[in-house]
Design a protein around this motif. Structure first.
Motif, PDB file in Angstrom:
ATOM      1  N   SER A  58       0.710  -1.255  -0.228  1.00 49.91           N
ATOM      2  CA  SER A  58       0.255   0.139   0.478  1.00 49.91           C
ATOM      3  C   SER A  58       1.114   1.244   0.547  1.00 49.91           C
ATOM      4  N   GLY A  59       2.122   1.203   1.134  1.00 42.65           N
ATOM      5  CA  GLY A  59       3.066   2.346   1.161  1.00 42.65           C
ATOM      6  C   GLY A  59       3.341   2.978  -0.274  1.00 42.65           C
ATOM      7  N   SER A  60       4.116   1.965  -0.631  1.00 44.86           N
ATOM      8  CA  SER A  60       4.650   1.561  -2.126  1.00 44.86           C
ATOM      9  C   SER A  60       4.023   1.978  -3.651  1.00 44.86           C
ATOM     10  N   VAL A  61       2.755   1.384  -3.422  1.00 45.83           N
ATOM     11  CA  VAL A  61       2.113   2.016  -5.274  1.00 45.83           C
ATOM     12  C   VAL A  61       1.069   3.233  -4.554  1.00 45.83           C
ATOM     13  N   ALA A  62       1.038   3.849  -3.228  1.00 43.83           N
ATOM     14  CA  ALA A  62       0.591   4.819  -3.022  1.00 43.83           C
ATOM     15  C   ALA A  62       1.910   6.209  -3.018  1.00 43.83           C
ATOM     16  N   GLY A  63       3.381   5.876  -3.081  1.00 46.29           N
ATOM     17  CA  GLY A  63       4.907   6.435  -3.490  1.00 46.29           C
ATOM     18  C   GLY A  63       3.969   6.706  -4.675  1.00 46.29           C
ATOM     19  N   PHE A  64       4.112   5.218  -5.669  1.00 40.82           N
ATOM     20  CA  PHE A  64       4.567   5.626  -6.641  1.00 40.82           C
ATOM     21  C   PHE A  64       3.003   7.076  -7.746  1.00 40.82           C
ATOM     22  N   ALA A  65       1.825   6.377  -6.803  1.00 40.36           N
ATOM     23  CA  ALA A  65       0.562   7.336  -7.190  1.00 40.36           C
ATOM     24  C   ALA A  65       0.741   9.198  -6.707  1.00 40.36           C
ATOM     25  N   GLY A  66       1.742   8.961  -6.054  1.00 42.57           N
ATOM     26  CA  GLY A  66       2.824  10.912  -5.272  1.00 42.57           C
ATOM     27  C   GLY A  66       3.234  10.905  -6.627  1.00 42.57           C
ATOM     28  N   VAL A  67       4.180  10.260  -7.225  1.00 38.65           N
ATOM     29  CA  VAL A  67       4.620  10.533  -8.172  1.00 38.65           C
ATOM     30  C   VAL A  67       4.056  10.896  -9.335  1.00 38.65           C
ATOM     31  N   TYR A  68       3.057  10.051  -9.507  1.00 34.75           N
ATOM     32  CA  TYR A  68       2.239  11.120 -10.999  1.00 34.75           C
ATOM     33  C   TYR A  68       1.256  11.969 -10.615  1.00 34.75           C
ATOM     34  N   PHE A  69       0.787  11.831  -9.109  1.00 41.71           N
ATOM     35  CA  PHE A  69      -0.542  13.124  -8.659  1.00 41.71           C
ATOM     36  C   PHE A  69       0.992  14.217  -9.253  1.00 41.71           C
ATOM     37  N   THR A  70       2.275  14.572  -8.892  1.00 42.53           N
ATOM     38  CA  THR A  70       3.084  15.882  -8.802  1.00 42.53           C
ATOM     39  C   THR A  70       3.678  16.068 -10.078  1.00 42.53           C
ATOM     40  N   LEU A  71       3.742  15.549 -11.096  1.00 38.71           N
ATOM     41  CA  LEU A  71       4.261  15.156 -13.012  1.00 38.71           C
ATOM     42  C   LEU A  71       2.338  15.637 -13.455  1.00 38.71           C
ATOM     43  N   LEU A  72       1.144  15.022 -13.229  1.00 41.57           N
ATOM     44  CA  LEU A  72       0.386  15.175 -13.615  1.00 41.57           C
ATOM     45  C   LEU A  72      -0.665  17.145 -12.939  1.00 41.57           C
ATOM     46  N   TYR A  73       0.342  17.706 -12.155  1.00 40.34           N
ATOM     47  CA  TYR A  73      -0.394  18.982 -11.660  1.00 40.34           C
ATOM     48  C   TYR A  73       1.219  19.469 -11.715  1.00 40.34           C
ATOM     49  N   ASN A  74       2.257  19.213 -12.207  1.00 36.58           N
ATOM     50  CA  ASN A  74       3.551  19.918 -11.947  1.00 36.58           C
ATOM     51  C   ASN A  74       3.523  20.815 -11.002  1.00 36.58           C
ATOM     52  N   ASN A  75       3.548  19.792  -9.654  1.00 41.15           N
ATOM     53  CA  ASN A  75       3.431  20.854  -8.479  1.00 41.15           C
ATOM     54  C   ASN A  75       3.748  19.897  -7.722  1.00 41.15           C
ATOM     55  N   ALA A  76       4.860  20.609  -6.657  1.00 40.81           N
ATOM     56  CA  ALA A  76       5.392  18.995  -5.547  1.00 40.81           C
ATOM     57  C   ALA A  76       5.088  20.011  -3.866  1.00 40.81           C
ATOM     58  N   ARG A  77       3.560  19.772  -3.451  1.00 44.72           N
ATOM     59  CA  ARG A  77       3.204  20.289  -2.268  1.00 44.72           C
ATOM     60  C   ARG A  77       3.192  19.403  -0.996  1.00 44.72           C
ATOM     61  N   GLY A  78       3.591  19.949   0.078  1.00 46.11           N
ATOM     62  CA  GLY A  78       2.973  19.055   1.027  1.00 46.11           C
ATOM     63  C   GLY A  78       1.945  18.716   1.389  1.00 46.11           C
ATOM     64  N   ASP A  79       1.338  19.611   0.691  1.00 48.69           N
ATOM     65  CA  ASP A  79      -0.466  19.513   1.805  1.00 48.69           C
ATOM     66  C   ASP A  79      -1.595  18.599   0.069  1.00 48.69           C
ATOM     67  N   ASN A  80      -0.574  18.109  -0.976  1.00 53.02           N
ATOM     68  CA  ASN A  80      -1.118  17.279  -2.457  1.00 53.02           C
ATOM     69  C   ASN A  80      -1.420  16.309  -1.827  1.00 53.02           C
ATOM     70  N   ALA A  81      -3.180  16.159  -2.097  1.00 49.60           N
ATOM     71  CA  ALA A  81      -3.394  15.063  -2.125  1.00 49.60           C
ATOM     72  C   ALA A  81      -4.174  14.316  -0.828  1.00 49.60           C
ATOM     73  N   THR A  82      -4.486  16.138  -0.380  1.00 49.47           N
ATOM     74  CA  THR A  82      -4.685  15.917   1.447  1.00 49.47           C
ATOM     75  C   THR A  82      -6.476  15.126   1.212  1.00 49.47           C
ATOM     76  N   GLY A  83      -7.117  14.158   2.509  1.00 50.63           N
ATOM     77  CA  GLY A  83      -8.265  13.732   2.127  1.00 50.63           C
ATOM     78  C   GLY A  83      -8.508  12.753   0.669  1.00 50.63           C
TER      79      GLY A  83
END
Lengths: 350, 355
Positions: B237-262
């Motif tokens: 679960s942690g690994s997949v969420a980590g991968f999703a984090g990379v995708y999320f960052t690239l999709l929105y071109n934005n690395a933020r600590g509050d990304n994907a809150t909730g």
């Protein structure tokens, strides 16, 4: 037989749940689908424009005021208007609403960005789909929008505060500044410009100290007390931060200095109302979010109808606010900051 | 169904007596109900919602649900074993920050991405170790790490954002398969969805998850290493969420600590809507995938129909409650039915319905 009854009962529950849920979904879709249709019909008829307003978040009195202004503008020039937005001010939460505006083929989108970059690609895609993008209040990277409606310039903010304090203290005596934090870039820039303006035009006014309240209510409150004790001849305090000015006003309102020491700066009407009413504060400044929304809506309409392209020097009419010209970087300046006092504070709720 | 013959049969026949015919087992499941509901929502939206029938809808829908779908895959496995991972949204945020900081420090994106996935994996190891080796309830552990990982993420980057990512990768996160409105990113997701479906439904490991969810003592006695199984689920679960984090960052071109809150709540809502029981032991991957698509499609259609976001939340919430209530009702009916057969037989096995 009993057995069969149980089975069909179970099937019945499943079907009933399915029907109930889909009925909910269907009514949700169809009823609002109608309103969507009528909105579209309005958009297609003649030169009417459809404008979508996307604030940082919904349920925020500041943005409710700006949306009210935009709505008033759209009512004047005709067209359809819709406010959409996330409930929390997160940059990525704004993206689906930008995408929806693109899918709906809105004429223009007015947005206050939660992040200068995170919504850029979504805005670019919307612009590719023909939506004009106007930012207001909080800009994106200039490449991602057609126009930015700037509420105030640093020069304007510095000047209005100097004007207000010098007028309130009779243009002579000691003043102090209660700022946010020592490394707040915008605050420091304003204070520098204020000092320059004082040196140039107000030789009898002396800025004795710049105190820092760290944008914390209690710290700002304590610093106000310290300033008043350190400088017995202090005639005025300028606080170019909404946290600082309200904390300073709270201290002054219950102290012997109430009405003796002037206080001004940047504040919001809701925070400052009681201190204006009780005489602690005569006047303070900020911009008028209703005017900001109003101007943004007129600018969006001018872009959508092709009246302007966002090029420097383009001019357009913004109803009762008059004529505006596009400055460098596709920016339109609302004007001088707005001064709130006992006469007009009752008109605002943010 | 002849009750007379049932009374005189062997236990196997008794089991078959309350086992439904194959066509009913396949068609009349909660998963099929969700798939049918998804079809109804799509059809209604196509008919009544203006602009829903555009290629853009497909593109935007897939981009929006992709990270939720991804995280829902291991979440399904975890909930089947009657555990939960509430920290996934925070892991996405942490992974996003790690990706951003490493790229800013000059690492090439693939290396930053791998390190971000490893960060997620470490987060999973922490969750897994606390749940299995320390023996704490996963609800408590992951509420704690939800705050912990989010705190680290926000602490590392403050309130600033990093937005300078190589265009090649941000385009890859957004581009469509040539000539279609379908984002390229769906391809690795389809592969992962197949991997997780096979893992859950066609391997002994997958079957052991149902056993753990139904009765972990019985599972342990039958030779399943309950602790290690759960440990690996949290790592996954942690690994997949980590991968999703990379995708999320690239999709929105934005690395933020509050990304994907909730985001954890969106994921869990989709998993439960898809027919997975929060009490463990029950659920299927195709239902979860349909659940993710259902929530995404509904939100997309309602937004297009100019329904405000608070009403969309209300509708999604009602849908979730109805689905959970109907599941409980079905379970109650099933229990009554099984015990009715049991009474007629005099005495019967205690096997539950494994469908």
């Amino acid at each position: 037989m009993f057995n069969m009854g149980r089975k069909s009962g179970r099937f019945g529950v499943g079907v009933a749940a399915l029907v109930a849920v889909s009925a909910l979904a269907l009514t949700g879709c169809s009823s609002s689908g109608d309103s969507g249709d009528s909105g579209d019909a309005g958009g297609d008829a003649g030169s009417d424009v459809s404008i979508v307003m996307l604030p940082k978040n919904l349920g925020n009195p500041y943005f409710d005021t700006s949306t009210g202004g935009a709505e008033a503008a759209v009512a004047e020039f005709g067209g359809s208007f819709e406010e959409v937005g996330p409930t929390e001010a997160s940059p990525t939460a704004q993206v689906p609403f930008i995408q929806t505006a693109a899918q709906q083929g809105a004429s223009a989108l007015i947005v206050s960005a939660n992040d200068p970059e995170a919504i850029c690609d979504a805005l670019d895609e919307a612009r590719d789909a023909g939506v004009k993008v106007v930012t207001f209040d909080s800009d994106t990277n200039p490449d991602c929008r057609d126009l930015f409606i700037n509420q105030a310039t640093a020069e304007g903010i510095a000047k209005i505060q100097v004007d207000l304090i010098t007028e309130q203290i009779g243009d002579e005596g000691e003043i102090a500044v209660l700022s946010a934090s020592a490394n707040a870039t915008n605050q420091n820039a304003w204070i520098e410009m204020m000092q320059a303006e004082l040196d140039a035009n107000h030789p009898n006014v002396e800025l004795v100290e710049i105190a820092y309240g760290d944008d914390d209510d209690q710290t700002s409150f304590d610093k106000t007390a310290a300033l008043l004790q350190t400088y017995p001849d202090l005639k005025g305090i300028v606080s170019p931060t909404t946290v600082g000015i309200s904390a300073a006003a709270r201290y002054l309102s219950t102290s012997e200095y109430k009405g003796e020491v002037a206080l001004t700066g940047l504040g919001t009407p809701n925070q400052m109302r009681e201190y204006v009413e009780d005489g602690t504060v005569t006047a303070f400044a900020l911009w008028n979010p209703a005017d900001l929304g109003y101007l943004a809506a007129y600018a969006a309409q001018a872009l959508a109808t092709g009246e302007i392209t966002g090029a420097e020097g383009d001019t357009f009419e913004a109803g009762e606010l008059g004529s505006y010209t596009v400055d460098a970087d596709a920016t339109v300046l609302l004007g001088e900051p707005y001064v709130f006092d006992a006469d007009n504070i009752g008109d605002f709720d943010f | 169904m002849s009750t007379v013959t049932v009374l005189t049969q062997k236990p196997v026949r008794t089991y078959q007596a309350y086992q439904r015919p194959l066509w009913r087992r396949v068609l009349l499941t909660r998963e099929m109900a969700i798939i049918a509901l998804l079809a109804i929502v799509v059809a209604s939206a196509l008919m009544w919602v203006p602009n829903f029938d555009s290629p853009l809808t497909v593109t935007y829908l897939i981009r929006e649900i992709a990270p939720i779908l991804l995280i829902a895959l291991p979440m399904t496995l975890i909930i089947v074993t009657e555990e939960i991972d509430l920290s996934v949204g925070s892991v996405v945020g942490l992974s996003s920050v790690v990706t951003g900081l490493l790229v800013q420090a000059g690492f090439p994106l693939p290396i930053a991405g791998v390190l971000a996935v490893i960060t997620g994996m470490v987060a999973g190891v922490i969750n897994g170790a606390l749940v299995t080796f320390v023996g704490l309830p996963s609800l408590a552990v992951t509420i704690g790490t939800l705050a912990l990982f989010r705190g680290i993420a926000v602490g590392l980057l403050g309130t600033t954002a990093i937005s300078e990512f190589p265009e090649f990768w941000t385009d890859l996160a957004r581009d469509n398969i040539t000539g279609t409105p379908i984002p390229v990113i769906i391809l690795p997701f389809i592969v992962l969805a197949i991997v997780f479906s096979v893992l859950l439904h066609f391997t002994p490991f997958g079957r052991s998850l149902y056993a753990i969810g139904l009765n972990k003592e019985a599972a342990a006695f039958s030779g399943i290493n309950v602790a290690m199984t759960k440990f690996w689920l949290f790592v996954m679960s942690g690994s997949v969420a980590g991968f999703a984090g990379v995708y999320f960052t690239l999709l929105y071109n934005n690395a933020r600590g509050d990304n994907a809150t909730g985001m954890e709540l969106q994921v869990i809502a989709a998993v439960l809507l898809g027919g997975v029981s929060i009490f463990g032991g029950r659920g299927a991957m195709h239902g979860v995938i349909a659940g993710v698509f259902l929530i995404g499609t509904l939100a997309s259609a309602l937004r297009l129909a100019s329904v405000t976001s608070d009403i969309i939340n209300v509708i999604t919430g009602v849908l979730l409650i109805l689905s959970v209530v109907s599941a409980s009702l079905l379970a109650w009916v099933r229990t009554k039915r099984v015990s009715a057969i049991g009474r007629k037989k005099g005495r019967s096995g205690t096997e539950g319905d494994s469908a």
